[in-house]
Design a protein around this motif. Sequence first.
Motif, PDB file in Angstrom:
ATOM      1  N   GLU A 136       0.823  -1.206   0.000  1.00 31.96           N
ATOM      2  CA  GLU A 136       0.000   0.000   0.000  1.00 31.96           C
ATOM      3  C   GLU A 136       0.857   1.256   0.000  1.00 31.96           C
ATOM      4  OE1 GLU A 136      -3.575   2.182  -0.052  1.00 31.96           O
ATOM      5  OE2 GLU A 136      -3.109   0.082  -0.497  1.00 31.96           O
ATOM      6  N   TRP A 137       1.906   1.190   0.757  1.00 33.02           N
ATOM      7  CA  TRP A 137       2.816   2.348   0.802  1.00 33.02           C
ATOM      8  C   TRP A 137       3.489   2.584  -0.549  1.00 33.02           C
ATOM      9  CZ3 TRP A 137       4.576   6.736   2.147  1.00 33.02           C
ATOM     10  CH2 TRP A 137       5.903   7.104   1.958  1.00 33.02           C
ATOM     11  N   ASN A 138       3.916   1.520  -1.176  1.00 32.15           N
ATOM     12  CA  ASN A 138       4.554   1.663  -2.488  1.00 32.15           C
ATOM     13  C   ASN A 138       3.571   2.253  -3.507  1.00 32.15           C
ATOM     14  OD1 ASN A 138       6.983   0.642  -1.538  1.00 32.15           O
ATOM     15  ND2 ASN A 138       6.472  -1.480  -2.113  1.00 32.15           N
ATOM     16  N   SER A 142       3.838   6.162  -4.993  1.00 28.86           N
ATOM     17  CA  SER A 142       3.996   6.338  -6.443  1.00 28.86           C
ATOM     18  C   SER A 142       2.941   7.303  -6.971  1.00 28.86           C
ATOM     19  CB  SER A 142       3.889   4.993  -7.147  1.00 28.86           C
ATOM     20  OG  SER A 142       3.958   5.153  -8.549  1.00 28.86           O
ATOM     21  N   LEU A 143       1.695   7.149  -6.507  1.00 27.31           N
ATOM     22  CA  LEU A 143       0.630   8.053  -6.935  1.00 27.31           C
ATOM     23  C   LEU A 143       0.865   9.476  -6.451  1.00 27.31           C
ATOM     24  CD1 LEU A 143      -2.484   5.760  -6.378  1.00 27.31           C
ATOM     25  CD2 LEU A 143      -1.445   6.421  -8.572  1.00 27.31           C
ATOM     26  N   TYR A 144       1.437   9.580  -5.255  1.00 27.18           N
ATOM     27  CA  TYR A 144       1.694  10.915  -4.711  1.00 27.18           C
ATOM     28  C   TYR A 144       2.698  11.671  -5.576  1.00 27.18           C
ATOM     29  CZ  TYR A 144       3.216  14.586  -1.516  1.00 27.18           C
ATOM     30  OH  TYR A 144       3.551  15.810  -0.969  1.00 27.18           O
ATOM     31  N   SER A 159       2.331   5.723   7.767  1.00 26.52           N
ATOM     32  CA  SER A 159       2.124   5.374   9.181  1.00 26.52           C
ATOM     33  C   SER A 159       1.687   3.911   9.322  1.00 26.52           C
ATOM     34  CB  SER A 159       1.073   6.307   9.801  1.00 26.52           C
ATOM     35  OG  SER A 159       1.539   7.641   9.794  1.00 26.52           O
ATOM     36  N   ALA A 160       0.819   3.463   8.430  1.00 27.27           N
ATOM     37  CA  ALA A 160       0.374   2.069   8.478  1.00 27.27           C
ATOM     38  C   ALA A 160       1.540   1.117   8.239  1.00 27.27           C
ATOM     39  CB  ALA A 160      -0.735   1.847   7.454  1.00 27.27           C
TER      40      ALA A 160
END
Length: 395
Positions: A136-138, A142-144, A159-160
């Motif tokens: 999810e972080w990756n 990437s979208l950010y 954070s998650a």
Amino acid sequence: MNQLTRTEVKAGGAARRVGGVSAALVLTLGLAACGGSGESQKGGSAPPPPVSVTEVETEDVTIREDYAGRVRGSREVAVRARVEGVLEERLYDEGKVVQKDEALFRIDPEPFEVALQAARAQLQSAKADLNQARREWNRVSSLYEKNAVSERERDNAQSAFELAQAQVAVAEAEVERAELELGYTDVEAPVTGVTSLESQSEGNLVERGTELTHITQMDPVHVRFALPENDAAARRRAREALRSDDKGDHRSTASLILPDGSVYDQKGTIDFTASTIDPETGTVTARAVFPNEQQRIVPGQFVRIRVKLQTLQDVVTVPAKAVSDGQNGGLQVFVVDDENKAHPRSVETGQVVDGRRIITQGLETGDRVVVEGMAGIRQPGMTVKVGGQSDGESN
């Protein structure tokens, strides 16, 4: 005429009787004189009493002192349960020697095996959550970068992911704890030594910290003893022993006298002396260490520690029995001169070492000192019969 004759006869008879009495009296007095002369000769000068002497010489004397002590194991360890559970089995013979890390008891391991399985399952779940959080972080990061998601969404994803990493660390620690407690179900010997009786029998529920048995390390052993408050020499030697660094200095050694009076065949080392005086006993505690590979020394025994205090060089010694009380309250010895006359001589003395008394003043090398036969010397200057040189040994 006849009457005159009778008178003369009577007179002659009386004279003969008087003469007989006189002769008997003279004979009796003569015998008495002879008897008195014989008794006088018999009660004349008695023969000189026999004595044994030793010639004074100087020698080096080592002064030692004995102190009462008690043997203890070098390590005395209480074996305790480190987890709570049912005591399933005892694995050693009571009173036997056990080796370090040898299993002594087994606590029922089944609850701890289950706890370990649960901890491992929790770890797998935490790792799965971590993998999901990483993906999810990756994706969000990437979208950010493409300005497709907000900064808030990116922060939540980060954070998650970090929280998932922490959860994995917690789960791994829980697995390690479960493995450790499972290992504690085998209660092992912390040292090599002799075991005591078991304190808890199989089937009992034991709590964490419950004492199960006791182990005493037999090699080496410690002997604790007390030095008198005023025994400065012994305390000084003990302190010097601590500074000897085990370089073979004789001052650091001590001998052990066993309960049967025999001397232990191995030397020990004084490794501790207290720096303060016990106010209740007025003594200073000290400790000596002795090797005990053959286990001849048993903890709990009362023994004696023989400590070398000092060595005196070229001192005069005589057998202790040669020294007696003098008339002036001091001590004296009898010295025989060249004419075999015994004279009392006052002396000042030191300690008794191996049956011989140290003489600090009053004797010189070459003096002949009476060792045996002093009871026969009834007055100073009395002639004695020297029967031979004494070996100087004390009875």
